[in-house]
Design a protein around this motif. Sequence first.
Motif, short mmCIF file in Angstrom:
data_model
loop_
_atom_site.label_atom_id
_atom_site.label_comp_id
_atom_site.label_asym_id
_atom_site.label_seq_id
_atom_site.Cartn_x
_atom_site.Cartn_y
_atom_site.Cartn_z
N ALA A 24 0.61 -1.40 -0.17
CA ALA A 24 -0.19 0.01 -0.01
C ALA A 24 0.81 1.31 -0.01
O ALA A 24 2.12 1.20 -0.09
CB ALA A 24 -0.94 -0.09 1.12
N VAL A 25 0.16 2.36 0.00
CA VAL A 25 0.89 3.66 -0.04
C VAL A 25 0.50 4.48 1.34
O VAL A 25 -0.60 4.54 1.34
CB VAL A 25 1.09 4.59 -1.30
CG1 VAL A 25 1.60 5.79 -0.96
CG2 VAL A 25 1.52 3.68 -2.26
N MET A 26 1.22 5.05 2.06
CA MET A 26 0.84 6.04 3.14
C MET A 26 0.88 7.37 2.76
O MET A 26 2.24 7.78 2.03
CB MET A 26 1.46 5.67 4.38
CG MET A 26 1.56 6.74 5.50
SD MET A 26 2.63 6.57 6.79
CE MET A 26 2.56 5.02 7.38
N VAL A 27 -0.07 8.51 2.94
CA VAL A 27 0.25 9.76 2.69
C VAL A 27 0.02 10.56 4.13
O VAL A 27 -0.80 10.16 4.86
CB VAL A 27 -0.89 10.21 1.53
CG1 VAL A 27 -0.65 11.89 1.76
CG2 VAL A 27 -0.68 9.56 0.34
N GLN A 28 0.99 11.35 4.32
CA GLN A 28 1.24 12.06 5.54
C GLN A 28 1.21 13.70 5.19
O GLN A 28 1.51 13.84 4.34
CB GLN A 28 2.04 11.96 6.37
CG GLN A 28 2.42 10.21 6.91
CD GLN A 28 3.49 10.22 7.57
OE1 GLN A 28 4.55 10.66 7.22
NE2 GLN A 28 3.46 9.19 8.66
N LYS A 29 0.74 14.50 6.12
CA LYS A 29 0.58 15.80 6.04
C LYS A 29 1.97 16.10 6.28
O LYS A 29 2.72 15.49 7.37
CB LYS A 29 -0.41 16.55 7.33
CG LYS A 29 0.18 18.03 7.24
CD LYS A 29 -0.48 18.93 6.10
CE LYS A 29 -0.16 20.22 6.18
NZ LYS A 29 -0.72 21.08 5.09
N MET A 30 2.76 17.11 5.41
CA MET A 30 3.95 17.30 5.55
C MET A 30 4.35 18.57 6.42
O MET A 30 3.61 19.33 6.27
CB MET A 30 4.67 17.63 4.28
CG MET A 30 6.34 17.86 4.30
SD MET A 30 7.15 17.91 2.88
CE MET A 30 8.79 18.09 3.18
N ILE A 31 5.05 18.13 7.49
CA ILE A 31 5.14 19.02 8.54
C ILE A 31 6.74 19.26 8.74
O ILE A 31 7.58 18.42 8.11
CB ILE A 31 4.69 18.93 9.83
CG1 ILE A 31 5.26 17.55 10.17
CG2 ILE A 31 3.12 18.76 9.85
CD1 ILE A 31 5.04 17.17 11.81
N ARG A 32 7.39 20.57 9.42
CA ARG A 32 8.79 20.84 9.39
C ARG A 32 9.02 20.97 10.87
O ARG A 32 8.29 21.30 11.57
CB ARG A 32 8.97 22.09 8.54
CG ARG A 32 8.74 21.87 6.89
CD ARG A 32 9.14 23.00 6.27
NE ARG A 32 8.94 23.08 4.72
CZ ARG A 32 9.56 22.25 4.07
NH1 ARG A 32 10.45 21.89 4.27
NH2 ARG A 32 9.11 22.26 2.69
N GLY A 33 10.42 20.81 10.97
CA GLY A 33 10.79 21.13 12.41
C GLY A 33 12.16 20.28 12.41
O GLY A 33 12.75 19.75 11.76
N THR A 34 12.59 20.46 13.86
CA THR A 34 13.94 19.78 14.09
C THR A 34 13.55 18.26 14.24
O THR A 34 12.87 17.77 14.70
CB THR A 34 14.40 20.16 15.56
OG1 THR A 34 14.54 21.69 15.53
CG2 THR A 34 15.78 19.53 15.90
#
Length: 695
Positions: A572-582
């Motif tokens: 399958a494929v997973m899609v995530q909201k892209m977030i930024r940070g350390t």
Amino acid sequence: MINKQLLEPESIVVIGGSNNVHKPGGAVVRNLQSGGYQGTLRVVNPKEDEVQGIKAFHDVKELPPTDLAILVVAARFCPDYVDFLAKEKNVRAFIIISAGFSEETHEGALLEQRILDTCHQYGCALIGPNCIGLLTRCHHSVFTKPIPNLNPKGADFISGSGATAVFILESAVTKGLQFNSVWSIGNGKQIGIETVLEYMDEHFDAEHDSLVKLLYIENIADPDKLLYHATSLIKKGCRIAAIKAGSSESGSRAASSHTGAIASSDSAVEALFRKAGIVRCFSREELTTVGCIFKVTENSLTPHPSPLSSHLRFAIVTHAGGPGVMLTDALSKGGMLVPPLTGAVAEELKSRLLPGSSVANPIDILATGTAEHLGIAIDYCEQMDDIDAIMVIFGTPGLVKIFEVYDVLDKKIRECRKPIFPVLPSVSTAGPEVQEFLKRGHVNFSDEVTLATALTQIMKTPDPARFEVELYGTDIPRLHKVISGIKENGYVSPDLVREILSCAGIPLVPELVSTSKDELSAFAEKVGYPVVAKVVGPVHKSDVGGVALNIRSKEVLAAEFDRMMQIQDATAVMVQKMIRGTELFIGAKYEPRFGHVVLCGLGGIFVEVLKDVSSGLAPLSYDEAYSMIHSLRGYNIIKGTRGQKGINERKYAEIIVRLSTLLRFATEIKEMDINPLLADETDVIAVDARILIEK
């Protein structure tokens, strides 16, 4: 078991004692006599009528009842001797010096088991076999040298290796460190290091017992016992330092997860020591230096300085500029302070020293400075409120005798409220003066950088953790239900990973796993672009090209979906909201006998290449989690540096604690890593995680 016959025997027999003091049997008799043993000393030797002035028995059958037997005969004879002595002569304690048992062959292991069975049958204490013996203020039942100065407030030293114990004693004696007892446990089948600590803990007397315990460990047979009794002793006011040998990563078990594999047996040891509050050392010199620091600070600094408390402030008094500079650098590198001395008090001190002297700290009284000048400088440091301790560096180029200098130093150490650390480097050119100083009960740190390094180890060792387990909101019934529903061993699916982590309230980035391109596209529209796509199935997604970042359109997402579904083992494929940070990392691995070792650190290169991780033993408290975070080499990035804001450290610690609590109730989890977590000044969110289940 440890009994009175072992510790305070009224009679001792040496089986195999001889007149040859260059052999173990003769050396044991010599050390017992020269050590002033007050009880009845007997010797069994079939070929001698008298051994070192003692009438010898030719056969054990001739012996009267005896408390303690020391065996220095071939291994094959030992089981029969033990059986006869325990049964017929009421011997209730044995020290078996002889080698040739389980450390060598299977046959030797059988001999050892016979001895152990006999000791259990008759309630006998057993030290060894394969050891150098036991050294106490009552009896010197060892065959080795050196014999250190013994007094009740000296250190208790327990070693899993006889030869290493001798080398550690050599290191200690040159520094002036004194001992109360030395235990060489050998194979430790009955009395191991944990057993000795247990006895010291359960019979602890704060007024009369030593407060310093030094350990050399080759095998931790019972981590729980070691943890419990070491923690208990430290909470009672003791200080413990230890070397654990044989903990390299090459000796650890291989693991399928490259980040989880960092949790080697060495990480388990590190975690255990951190939880107990044991100062970890890595060499003989470091161990004995830490022991000397413990003695210097026994009555002056707090019993167990915490790395979370204010840093110690040192004054350095020296007559040699270079060592003062090196000591300043080493203390500063370890997070300790050498504050500048300014103002009227500094000017007054300068006026009382030789012209050209410096009082900036280090206080340099010059090579021509006298004993009087040294005393004046120490007195001023004693009066300064912003100084916690004083370090004195004073040697000689061999041109003058410095007995009077060390007389002043001796006097000030006894008078001052603040601890004074003597650094006397001239152990050759001023050998007699240094030895006289040590005979007065003091210690010497001949190298200033070694002293600062050992102090750093002490200061970064946290206080012992609490034994109470708190749930911190972890849903244990739901966790058990989820895990019980998993039927196969191996890495679990992403949806189960999310469910397990959610049982501990660990925040997760919004994601969807699906085999439907339209479903994933609708999810991406809902959470908002950009998004991340990851293949599901392969364990190491990046290695197979299974990660796509910063996807900003429906068309690109569709193309990446098609590509990833062609990757071998993709399900399958997973899609995530892209977030930024350390990027941060948390990992865990189940170590047999130890439990779960939890690791934390910065993500990315800090984990993979630099291995900048810190370990703790689950379950963890908030204090333990903060200690782990603060001990990272990259902590300044977490705290914020060069104008960059730091992360929310409290939330990072909270996730570490919650994860450790979850693991405490899920021994089926053998490996886990959350990498990365993305963090900023407000939040810390888990982005990717893997969990290995083995039932």
